[in-house]
Design a protein around this motif. Sequence first.
Motif, PDB file in Angstrom:
ATOM      1  N   GLY A   1       0.795  -1.217   0.000  1.00 27.95           N
ATOM      2  CA  GLY A   1       0.000   0.000   0.000  1.00 27.95           C
ATOM      3  C   GLY A   1       0.830   1.271   0.000  1.00 27.95           C
TER       4      GLY A   1
ATOM      5  N   SER B   1      -3.001  -8.734  -0.125  1.00 30.39           N
ATOM      6  CA  SER B   1      -2.860  -7.277  -0.122  1.00 30.39           C
ATOM      7  C   SER B   1      -2.899  -6.777   1.309  1.00 30.39           C
ATOM      8  CB  SER B   1      -3.974  -6.602  -0.934  1.00 30.39           C
ATOM      9  OG  SER B   1      -5.222  -6.697  -0.272  1.00 30.39           O
TER      10      SER B   1
ATOM     11  N   CYS C   1      -3.764  -2.878   3.392  1.00 29.03           N
ATOM     12  CA  CYS C   1      -4.074  -1.452   3.406  1.00 29.03           C
ATOM     13  C   CYS C   1      -4.617  -0.987   2.048  1.00 29.03           C
ATOM     14  CB  CYS C   1      -2.817  -0.691   3.829  1.00 29.03           C
ATOM     15  SG  CYS C   1      -3.107   0.977   4.454  1.00 29.03           S
ATOM     16  N   HIS C   2      -4.040   0.063   1.464  1.00 27.68           N
ATOM     17  CA  HIS C   2      -4.495   0.549   0.163  1.00 27.68           C
ATOM     18  C   HIS C   2      -4.187  -0.425  -0.974  1.00 27.68           C
ATOM     19  CE1 HIS C   2      -4.428   4.322   2.503  1.00 27.68           C
ATOM     20  NE2 HIS C   2      -5.465   4.644   1.740  1.00 27.68           N
TER      21      HIS C   2
ATOM     22  N   VAL D   1      -5.284  -3.135  -1.467  1.00 25.82           N
ATOM     23  CA  VAL D   1      -6.511  -3.814  -1.900  1.00 25.82           C
ATOM     24  C   VAL D   1      -7.025  -3.220  -3.216  1.00 25.82           C
ATOM     25  CG1 VAL D   1      -8.148  -2.329  -0.651  1.00 25.82           C
ATOM     26  CG2 VAL D   1      -8.715  -4.743  -1.054  1.00 25.82           C
TER      27      VAL D   1
ATOM     28  N   GLY E   1      -9.453  -3.691   3.845  1.00 27.28           N
ATOM     29  CA  GLY E   1      -8.495  -2.710   3.373  1.00 27.28           C
ATOM     30  C   GLY E   1      -8.646  -1.437   4.196  1.00 27.28           C
TER      31      GLY E   1
ATOM     32  N   ASN F   1     -12.144   2.575  -0.349  1.00 24.75           N
ATOM     33  CA  ASN F   1     -11.989   1.146  -0.647  1.00 24.75           C
ATOM     34  C   ASN F   1     -13.259   0.336  -0.433  1.00 24.75           C
ATOM     35  OD1 ASN F   1      -9.195   1.180  -1.408  1.00 24.75           O
ATOM     36  ND2 ASN F   1      -8.686   1.472   0.754  1.00 24.75           N
TER      37      ASN F   1
ATOM     38  N   THR G   1      -6.173 -10.602   2.891  1.00 23.56           N
ATOM     39  CA  THR G   1      -6.076  -9.151   2.904  1.00 23.56           C
ATOM     40  C   THR G   1      -5.910  -8.625   4.327  1.00 23.56           C
ATOM     41  OG1 THR G   1      -8.510  -9.043   2.897  1.00 23.56           O
ATOM     42  CG2 THR G   1      -7.404  -8.804   0.780  1.00 23.56           C
TER      43      THR G   1
ATOM     44  N   GLN H   1      -6.088  -4.905   6.831  1.00 26.62           N
ATOM     45  CA  GLN H   1      -6.804  -3.634   6.861  1.00 26.62           C
ATOM     46  C   GLN H   1      -5.910  -2.406   6.754  1.00 26.62           C
ATOM     47  OE1 GLN H   1     -10.071  -3.268   9.679  1.00 26.62           O
ATOM     48  NE2 GLN H   1      -9.517  -1.149  10.138  1.00 26.62           N
TER      49      GLN H   1
END
Length: 230
Positions: free
Chosen positions: A101, A131, A133-134, A136, A158, A177, A206, A208
């Motif tokens: 991210g 993934s 954070c961002h 995602v 995310g 997101n 994923t 967060q």
Amino acid sequence: MKKVLIVETNSNKYAGTNEATGLWLGESAEFVDELYKNNVEVDFVSPLGGFVPLDPRSMKYIDKDIMNIYSEEKFVQEGLINTKKPKDIDPNNYHAIYYTGGHGVMWDFPDNKEIQEIARIIYENNGYILSVCHGVAGLFNIKDSEGNFLISGKRITGFTKAEEILAGKAKVVPFFNQKVAEERNALFQKKRFYKEFALKDGRIITGQNPFSVRAVAKLYLEERKTCKQF
């Protein structure tokens, strides 16, 4: 043993501003640290290849482990200066693809069809898509071979709107997101802002926020141990 492909951004500012952004260093370095501890090799790719800018705010959160990775010439040369171009990647060499991210990814991850195709092939070869954070944002437009969004019906997470507000970026980001994920029928999950949270749904893992990197890595490493090819 197959490697893990790490995706990083080439974007160095918030679009329409002169404010710097880029890769959130810990989201690459902490992940690499966990994989190196388990003797897993990695490669780095970015949409344009080459140089990866660092989000200057991420430098405030460097601990000993991050600094150890950031001090390695291999990480700096391959992960920050000379990342591979998508055309140089053979998806069959990888067991997983991991999207890092930093706000920069919101501009160059979602519409990069070359990396989406790499991810699709890895996934359809029984590999994993990860993934944090961002990062995602890189999952939003990946489609399977039948043209369906890969995240449809999947539990993912995310960086949240609440976290964007607390970061002071809600007015400059191009999307939130959760909204985009739900438009693709994903089941967006979240916990308290800036607390560790990672989840697995099938072969999609994923996290967060920046505090969830190692949790993502550990979930993946547990899965990797059960794979017959290893």
